[in-house]
Design a protein around this motif. Structure first.
Motif, PDB file in Angstrom:
ATOM      1  N   GLU A  48      40.920  39.273  42.523  1.00 13.38           N
ATOM      2  CA  GLU A  48      41.948  39.159  43.551  1.00 13.38           C
ATOM      3  C   GLU A  48      41.684  40.119  44.703  1.00 13.38           C
ATOM      4  N   ASP A  49      41.177  41.311  44.397  1.00 15.42           N
ATOM      5  CA  ASP A  49      40.881  42.277  45.455  1.00 15.42           C
ATOM      6  C   ASP A  49      39.794  41.756  46.399  1.00 15.42           C
ATOM      7  N   ASP A  50      38.800  41.066  45.830  1.00 16.54           N
ATOM      8  CA  ASP A  50      37.739  40.513  46.663  1.00 16.54           C
ATOM      9  C   ASP A  50      38.250  39.351  47.505  1.00 16.54           C
ATOM     10  N   TRP A  51      39.162  38.586  46.960  1.00 18.11           N
ATOM     11  CA  TRP A  51      39.805  37.520  47.734  1.00 18.11           C
ATOM     12  C   TRP A  51      40.605  38.123  48.891  1.00 18.11           C
ATOM     13  N   ASP A  52      41.448  39.091  48.579  1.00 18.66           N
ATOM     14  CA  ASP A  52      42.324  39.679  49.598  1.00 18.66           C
ATOM     15  C   ASP A  52      41.531  40.393  50.689  1.00 18.66           C
ATOM     16  N   ALA A  53      40.479  41.101  50.303  1.00 16.01           N
ATOM     17  CA  ALA A  53      39.705  41.851  51.289  1.00 16.01           C
ATOM     18  C   ALA A  53      39.030  40.927  52.294  1.00 16.01           C
ATOM     19  N   VAL A  54      38.464  39.813  51.814  1.00 14.50           N
ATOM     20  CA  VAL A  54      37.784  38.877  52.705  1.00 14.50           C
ATOM     21  C   VAL A  54      38.790  38.144  53.582  1.00 14.50           C
ATOM     22  N   MET A  55      39.934  37.748  53.005  1.00 13.26           N
ATOM     23  CA  MET A  55      40.975  37.127  53.814  1.00 13.26           C
ATOM     24  C   MET A  55      41.464  38.092  54.897  1.00 13.26           C
ATOM     25  N   ARG A  56      41.596  39.349  54.533  1.00 11.45           N
ATOM     26  CA  ARG A  56      42.111  40.345  55.470  1.00 11.45           C
ATOM     27  C   ARG A  56      41.192  40.501  56.681  1.00 11.45           C
TER      28      ARG A  56
END
Length: 323
Positions: free
Chosen positions: A134-142
């Motif tokens: 989830e952190d990798d998803w959120d970081a790229v979306m951010r």
């Protein structure tokens, strides 16, 4: 003979180029595509705000503070100045409201205006979906989505105020999507989703901001950068001297410069692929074969109709990396 007094105070000629006198922000401009864009804008007479946070290809590492020299943003700004252009560095995080606001202020405080915003900042955290945290998803979306939205929001607020004051700008935004956003890429579910979201944002922004004199377009570039080292490993070799380097980031920049200039008047809400010497206008989702029963289908009827429509439809482009 004494020098003529009039000639002694003659100002230097104005810089030539299709962006002469324009002020341009380029995010993620410390390396790769962003650096090439910033240098190309400067070569066409623009004054450039060079933004880069100074982190690694996955977003990790120490960042360069807005006033800290020595980072990639400062290095590129110095390259531009050394070549006779005008540039200022900005090392803030444009995926925060404060960082995006300070980016726009840097242009206005330094040069008194803002004409073009190039949203380019981004990084990768590739994983197959079952392994994607989830952190990798959120970081790229951010970095991609919020990093496009917030600078666009703050720049548009300035341009709207200018338009309401009777000074309708000739403003341009160039967003950066990807082939992964157009057709997907195996192992890049987060990146593909973010880049597809940028396309939707581009279309909405083009429609909403037209009344304020703002045009918004997007590119889907292919070039040699830190982010593409693994994706295009087999085609990344630098050619022999004097040969055309098809993967050079600078191949994409001429289109980006044109889109950010007054020469592209009337062009908005468009998406372009750019690679080597090729430019393609992408035509997006359009209605294909259709069937209308006039009343509700049963599941079996809907399936039969869908099968028939698919037989007449163009096949989708394959996802990058699919086997």
């Amino acid at each position: 003979m004494a020098a003529d007094a009039t000639s002694a105070v003659t100002p230097p000629p104005a810089p030539a180029g299709i962006c002469a006198g324009r002020v341009v922000i380029v995010t993620g401009a410390g390396r790769g595509l962003g650096r090439a864009h910033a240098r190309a804008y400067a070569a066409e007479g623009a004054k450039v705000v060079v933004n880069d946070l100074g982190v690694g290809p996955d977003g990790s590492g120490e960042s360069d503070g807005p006033g800290e020299p020595g980072g990639p943003a400062h290095a590129v700004a110095e390259e531009i100045r050394a070549a006779g252009g005008e540039a200022v560095a900005h090392g803030g995080d444009i995926a925060t409201p404060e960082g995006a606001a300070s980016l726009v202020r840097a242009a206005l405080d330094t040069y008194g205006r803002l004409d073009t915003l190039v949203n380019n900042a981004g990084f990768l955290r590739d994983r197959m979906l079952v392994n994607l945290d989830e952190d990798d998803w959120d970081a790229v979306m951010r970095v991609h989505l919020k990093g496009h939205f917030l600078p666009l929001k703050h720049a548009s607020g300035h341009w709207r105020a200018e338009a309401k004051a009777g000074r309708v700008p000739h403003a341009c935004v160039v967003n950066t999507s990807s082939g992964a956003g157009l057709q997907g890429s195996v192992g890049q579910g987060n990146y593909s989703a973010a880049k597809a979201g940028i396309l939707g944002l581009t279309l909405v922004a083009a429609a909403e901001l037209a009344a304020y004199g703002v045009r918004v377009n997007a590119i889907a570039p292919t070039a040699r950068t830190r982010m593409t080292e693994r994706t295009f490993a087999d085609t990344m070799a630098v050619p022999e001297p004097c040969a055309f380097d098809a993967m050079a980031p600078g191949n994409v920049s001429p289109l980006v410069v044109w889109l950010g200039s007054t020469a592209s008047a009337g062009v908005t809400g468009r998406v372009f692929e750019a690679e080597a010497g090729r430019i393609t206008v992408m035509e997006g989702w359009r209605p294909g074969p259709t069937a209308d029963k006039g009343v509700r289908w049963t599941p079996s009827e809907a399936g039969e109709a869908a099968r028939g429509l698919l037989a007449d439809a163009e096949p989708p482009r394959p996802v990058y990396g699919a086997r």
